[in-house]
Write an enzyme that holds these catalytic residues in place. Structure first.
Site, PDB file in Angstrom:
ATOM      1  N   GLN A  89      -1.242   2.819  -2.481  1.00 37.07           N
ATOM      2  CA  GLN A  89      -2.533   3.390  -2.096  1.00 37.07           C
ATOM      3  C   GLN A  89      -3.657   2.908  -2.983  1.00 37.07           C
ATOM      4  OE1 GLN A  89      -2.534   7.799  -3.807  1.00 37.07           O
ATOM      5  NE2 GLN A  89      -0.553   7.313  -2.852  1.00 37.07           N
ATOM      6  N   HIS A  91      -8.023   4.155  -3.998  1.00 35.68           N
ATOM      7  CA  HIS A  91      -9.056   5.184  -3.865  1.00 35.68           C
ATOM      8  C   HIS A  91     -10.444   4.535  -3.919  1.00 35.68           C
ATOM      9  CE1 HIS A  91      -5.747   7.833  -4.436  1.00 35.68           C
ATOM     10  NE2 HIS A  91      -5.587   7.514  -5.703  1.00 35.68           N
ATOM     11  N   GLU A 123      -7.963   8.476 -11.695  1.00 32.92           N
ATOM     12  CA  GLU A 123      -6.904   9.360 -12.174  1.00 32.92           C
ATOM     13  C   GLU A 123      -6.167   8.733 -13.355  1.00 32.92           C
ATOM     14  OE1 GLU A 123      -3.374   8.339  -8.988  1.00 32.92           O
ATOM     15  OE2 GLU A 123      -5.094   9.471  -8.275  1.00 32.92           O
ATOM     16  N   HIS A 244      -2.004   0.917  -6.192  1.00 31.47           N
ATOM     17  CA  HIS A 244      -1.001   1.497  -7.087  1.00 31.47           C
ATOM     18  C   HIS A 244       0.013   2.325  -6.309  1.00 31.47           C
ATOM     19  CE1 HIS A 244      -4.049   4.691  -6.711  1.00 31.47           C
ATOM     20  NE2 HIS A 244      -3.061   5.558  -6.919  1.00 31.47           N
ATOM     21  N   ARG A 263      -3.990   4.186   2.360  1.00 30.26           N
ATOM     22  CA  ARG A 263      -2.594   3.800   2.118  1.00 30.26           C
ATOM     23  C   ARG A 263      -2.330   2.370   2.557  1.00 30.26           C
ATOM     24  NH1 ARG A 263      -2.858   9.135   3.446  1.00 30.26           N
ATOM     25  NH2 ARG A 263      -1.946  10.529   1.889  1.00 30.26           N
TER      26      ARG A 263
END
Length: 384
Positions: A89, A91, A123, A244, A263
């Site tokens: 995925q 972001h 993250e 990642h 995804r």
């Protein structure tokens, strides 16, 4: 003020029956336990353990607590247990999320969408297990060419597409579009015989993923990515655009409060190839491992994990013996215990935490004192 928190594990299929249970001192669960969320995110706010049955978002609203200008915590803290590989995925940036969310605002409520909110989702994950495996970013091209050479003739069509970093973007689109299904099948079949001293771990990881997701193009996408093994206490930062996937292990994860995910394989969920290619960063590079820095805030017991975002900051506090550790939080904080037993005090309230339990400290908390024998992680707002 300190507010004890708990939450039920989310049962995503890739979760582990044993990792979170072992941390909390329980027998293995009957089904997968993937994540435990500690925050006020509307998808799964934490439960407030005061007997009222409220969740943290309701408690914050009922008490008029100002946790941020938006009225919500700027971060989400999780326990994450990967018993099988997560989806590959990526972001979006903040701007991409805002534009994408606005673009999809007119869609019907049940229409498929890429953006469920207008926020970015950087993250960091810190390993709690002795070994935490992940895929992070795209490998340097020359190294990937050597890896594909080890696979042999089956990988030649893919190798030919890797002329430059933009070739990586094109290769991702080709693999995920369905046009490369024959090549994907041939590469996965060739993995069984492929050998390389340099890339033995990468090949073993690809074979493992293929055993769970046979014929999935994400298996071949994984071959283009950096394979990394974190040791306990090491972190991995994932910024916008970085492809990642977590593969195996238990960790503490802290992110901006968003659920925007594009995804790129290893999932039965929707894959929007065009949107993924629009936001992925095709530049190859090293793995962004983050090592803790000791002595934060003047205390030897406090370690920090530096990340280049202002939404959040993650700290680790280890206490042992009679000397307490002291922390002055930057705002509304959540403390999560991960080892031993630690007592948290703000000078008025005192809460004893065991692994897997957490406490919310309101933004007017001037000081947190930690005592006992154990370890906690502290999530707090970052510094702009």
């Amino acid at each position: 003020m300190l507010v004890p928190l708990a939450n039920a594990p989310r049962d995503y299929a890739w979760g582990s029956r044993s990792l979170i249970a072992a941390l909390e001192g329980r027998d293995p669960a009957a089904g997968p336990e993937a994540e435990v969320w500690f925050g006020d995110h509307p998808s799964d706010p934490a439960d407030v353990e005061d007997g009222s049955g409220r969740t943290l978002d309701a408690w914050i609203a009922d008490n008029g607590v100002r946790v941020s200008p938006s009225g919500r915590l700027p971060y989400l803290l999780k326990l994450l247990a990967a018993g099988a590989p997560l989806s590959i995925q990526v972001h979006p940036t903040k701007r991409q999320a805002e534009e994408g969310f606005a673009r999809e605002a007119s869609l019907d409520a049940d229409a498929p969408r890429n953006y469920v909110d207008d926020n970015h989702k950087p993250e960091i994950i810190v390993a709690l297990s002795d070994r935490f495996e992940a895929l992070s970013g795209l490998r340097e091209l020359e190294a990937t060419r050597r890896l594909l050479d080890a696979i042999g003739a089956a990988a030649a069509p893919l190798r030919e597409r890797l002329g430059d970093p933009e070739g990586l973007r094109d290769a991702l689109g080709w693999l995920l579009s369905g046009d490369a299904d024959d090549t994907v099948a041939a590469i996965i079949a060739a993995l069984e015989e492929a050998q390389s001293t340099e890339f033995a771990a990468e090949l073993a990881n690809a074979r493992y993923i293929a055993s769970i997701h046979p014929q999935d193009p994400g298996v071949v996408v994984a071959l283009l990515m950096n394979y990394v093994v974190l040791r306990r206490g090491e972190g991995l930062f994932l910024g916008a655009g970085m492809l990642h996937a977590y593969v195996a292990g238990l960790g503490v994860e802290l992110m901006a409060a968003s659920d925007n995910v594009l995804r790129g394989g290893l999932t039965p969920k929707r894959i929007d190839v065009d949107e993924l290619l629009a936001i992925v960063d095709p530049e190859p590079g090293p793995v962004p491992v983050v090592l803790p820095v000791a002595g934060d805030r003047g205390s030897r017991a406090v370690e920090s994990f530096a990340v280049p975002v202002s939404d959040f900051r993650l700290l680790r506090v280890a206490v042992a013996g009679e000397e307490p550790a002291v922390l002055h939080p930057t705002g509304a904080a959540i403390v999560l215990a991960t080892a031993g037993e630690v007592t948290v005090s703000d000078g008025g309230d005192t809460v004893s935490l065991r692994p897997g339990r957490a406490v919310f400290a309101t933004p007017d908390t001037a000081e947190l004192r930690f005592a006992g024998d154990g370890e906690v992680f502290v999530a707090e707002p970052g510094v702009a």
